[in-house]
Scaffold this motif. Sequence first.
Motif, mmCIF file in Angstrom:
data_model
loop_
_atom_site.group_PDB
_atom_site.id
_atom_site.type_symbol
_atom_site.label_atom_id
_atom_site.label_comp_id
_atom_site.label_asym_id
_atom_site.label_seq_id
_atom_site.Cartn_x
_atom_site.Cartn_y
_atom_site.Cartn_z
ATOM 1 N N SER A 1 0.815 -1.214 0.000
ATOM 2 C CA SER A 1 0.000 0.000 0.000
ATOM 3 C C SER A 1 0.851 1.268 0.000
ATOM 4 N N GLN A 2 2.168 1.117 0.071
ATOM 5 C CA GLN A 2 3.133 2.194 -0.155
ATOM 6 C C GLN A 2 2.995 3.334 0.857
ATOM 7 N N ASP A 3 2.856 2.969 2.126
ATOM 8 C CA ASP A 3 2.699 3.994 3.142
ATOM 9 C C ASP A 3 3.153 3.470 4.497
ATOM 10 N N GLY B 1 2.895 9.104 3.880
ATOM 11 C CA GLY B 1 3.753 8.708 2.769
ATOM 12 C C GLY B 1 4.954 7.922 3.280
ATOM 13 N N HIS C 1 5.026 6.733 -0.162
ATOM 14 C CA HIS C 1 4.376 6.321 -1.406
ATOM 15 C C HIS C 1 5.314 5.693 -2.423
#
Length: 436
Positions: free
Chosen positions: A72-74, A93, A95
């Motif tokens: 989910s890049q967080d 973030g 991200h």
Amino acid sequence: MQSLRTSTAARTTLAIAATTLVPAVAIGQACGPTQIFTPQAAYGVGSEPVSVATGDLNGDGLADLAVANFVSQDVSVLLNDGDGGFATEVRYGPHGLPRSVAIGDLDGDGDNDLAVADQGLSAVAVLLNDGDGAFADAVLYDAGEWAYSVAIGDLDGDGDGDLVVTNARRDDISILMNNGDATFAPEVRYIVEQGPVSVCIGDLDGDGDADVAVANRTRLFDSVSVLLNRGDGTLASPVNYFAGHEPLGLAMGDLDGDGDADLAAANTSGDGTMVLLNNGDGTFAPAVSYGPRMESRSVAIADLDRDGDNDLLVTNSDLSLGPGVTALLNDGGGVFDRGVAYDAGGWTGSAAVDDLDGDGDPDLAVTNVRSRSVGVLLNRCDCPADFDGDGALTVFDFLAFQDAFDTGDMIADFDGDSILTIFDLLAFQNRFDAGC
């Protein structure tokens, strides 16, 4: 009421009472290997959580959680509710593809910030705390290819937190020196061996400055690299030690009770947990394997059973052995038992130990990679009646209690009234009879 420690007659009364009440044999373990942790409580985070760190993020004195979510890049931040439970996550973030998160005060303002190794961006992201546990947008600093793990420590002795980042697709690590305001000088790289994936910072040679240890995960080398600090923040050439096949997790702590920092490495190949004992000068004895031969991704060090020595906590990502974590208890000299497994749900990845419920015991936070959650297992191994700390309730606990009482040591104030009386013995007896 007059303190009994000032009265010979009172001490005689206490001795007679102790002789009358003390059992003649041990009645059991104060904290058995299967009794350390409560069942896990799971808290939702992002997709594929791969790293968890603990620290006070909102200034309330309690340990909070930060979790790096790879897919989910967080990063999820979960604030402690005061009882070892956690509020709903808030995500931040950078991200990219966050692989590791570390907590420390980077800007010198007294609150803890976040550093995130981002594999996708080949960078380390710095997220500054507003003082209440909310974070500013990430600021990125270049690291090497596939930035995989990050650690915070004062390498140059100037009082602020510097960064060490492993570059998993290379054979080097990146050092980013703090300018004192949470901005960082350009990276300086040091060669290690191929596939560096995990890093720890601590004083390994006893000279007062922070050294670096790195786990290298390739079939060609399978090593831990030790880079000693020259005293000015620069590092000597690495000395490499075999650490099992495909070491992935690395932890640093005193395992044999001699006052220096040893190393433990978790292996994904099924070699068990490798322990490297420090010779006292930052060199290490050959690795010895302990525990079940499972696929393990993380290892943490803490006194889990409260007997005065440091134990090992290892995650298990081999689902054929059952999901969970394994506690390997120390015999006091750096030798470990086979371990007892605890259910931690799903494919366990990263583990961190900290006092999460404020009772002084080391609790556990562990990422459940496939279930989008972090599991919290609270330590219930707190036994005031185990007065001599040997893990068993015996007559010797009464003798240790009486010694403390007779010398006026307020650790014997079991009823909490700040005076030593016969009622402390009765309170101690009640705890003993209850099995703690």
